[in-house]
Motif scaffolding. Structure first.
Motif, mmCIF file in Angstrom:
data_model
loop_
_atom_site.group_PDB
_atom_site.id
_atom_site.type_symbol
_atom_site.label_atom_id
_atom_site.label_comp_id
_atom_site.label_asym_id
_atom_site.label_seq_id
_atom_site.Cartn_x
_atom_site.Cartn_y
_atom_site.Cartn_z
ATOM 1 N N ALA A 77 -19.423 -19.055 -22.801
ATOM 2 C CA ALA A 77 -18.657 -18.724 -21.538
ATOM 3 C C ALA A 77 -17.187 -19.335 -22.036
ATOM 4 N N LYS A 104 -18.288 -16.018 -17.403
ATOM 5 C CA LYS A 104 -20.316 -16.220 -17.948
ATOM 6 C C LYS A 104 -20.007 -15.246 -19.203
ATOM 7 N N CYS A 136 -20.433 -11.178 -19.197
ATOM 8 C CA CYS A 136 -20.314 -10.543 -18.290
ATOM 9 C C CYS A 136 -18.396 -10.636 -18.572
#
Length: 215
Positions: free
Chosen positions: A47, A70, A73
């Motif tokens: 992350a 994340k 993402c």
């Protein structure tokens, strides 16, 4: 004993940051452009936390200027221009996105995005069209100039060597034939029939090639 493998430590400032777009353009006469979206991608397996900085924060409103992404993402960062005045036309501002691991403070990577306010989208499109036309004309002129030397070479006519050979062959044909006793020309300048045939052949071929070049 087997030593446990340690994950290599990430060097500060060397982590690539993936942001799209890398340039924001706001148009004063188009309110729909006063709101822009930056997308920050995280292709890594850990992350990231991010922070958005700006060289002129009083001109913009950044929604969610700090947050986390994340692994594998992406997040959207909304940026609004709140000071659309003519004095800001053409001024280049910069946004800097800094990313780091959630457990650390040091910035692992950074990416700059430029922002510009322009008066009108139509004027910008007109300027880009004029620029494309000028570039096209410049390329056309360059192409014509590049082709001119080749055209001159093709239409330049017979070469100096061809002319010289022609003169030599004509002079050979005008010399007396071997065995002509009445000529006042020295005997060593008398040519045989075969020599004159060769000269005539060269002269005829050269004349034919010259006509092809001229045409």
């Amino acid at each position: 004993m087997h030593q446990q493998k340690r994950q290599p430590e990430l060097v500060e400032g060397n982590l690539p940051v993936f942001v799209f777009p890398t340039e924001l353009i706001f148009y004063a006469d188009d309110q729909s452009t006063h709101k822009q979206v930056l997308t920050l991608y995280n292709p890594y397996e850990f992350a990231l936390k991010f922070k958005v900085l700006c060289t002129t924060p009083n001109k913009y409103v950044v929604i969610d200027a700090a947050g986390a992404v994340k692994p594998q993402c992406c997040v959207d960062i909304v940026i609004r221009h709140r000071d659309v005045r003519s004095c800001h036309y053409g001024v280049i501002d910069k946004f800097r996105l800094q990313v780091s691991e959630q457990s650390q403070r040091k910035a692992l990577g950074r990416k700059e995005v430029i922002a510009t306010l322009l008066p009108s989208a139509k004027e910008q499109q007109k300027e880009e069209e004029e620029k494309r036309i000028k570039e096209h004309l410049t390329e056309s002129v360059f192409f014509e100039q590049s082709c001119q030397p080749e055209n001159r070479a093709v239409s330049s006519g017979p070469s100096l060597l061809t002319v010289f050979l022609g003169v030599v062959c004509i002079a050979a044909l005008m010399l007396p034939t071997l065995g002509d006793m009445e000529s006042l020309v020295p005997l060593y300048l008398h040519l045989s029939v075969n020599q004159k045939l060769v000269a005539a052949y060269i002269l005829g071929k050269g004349f034919k090639d010259a006509l092809v070049l001229v045409c």
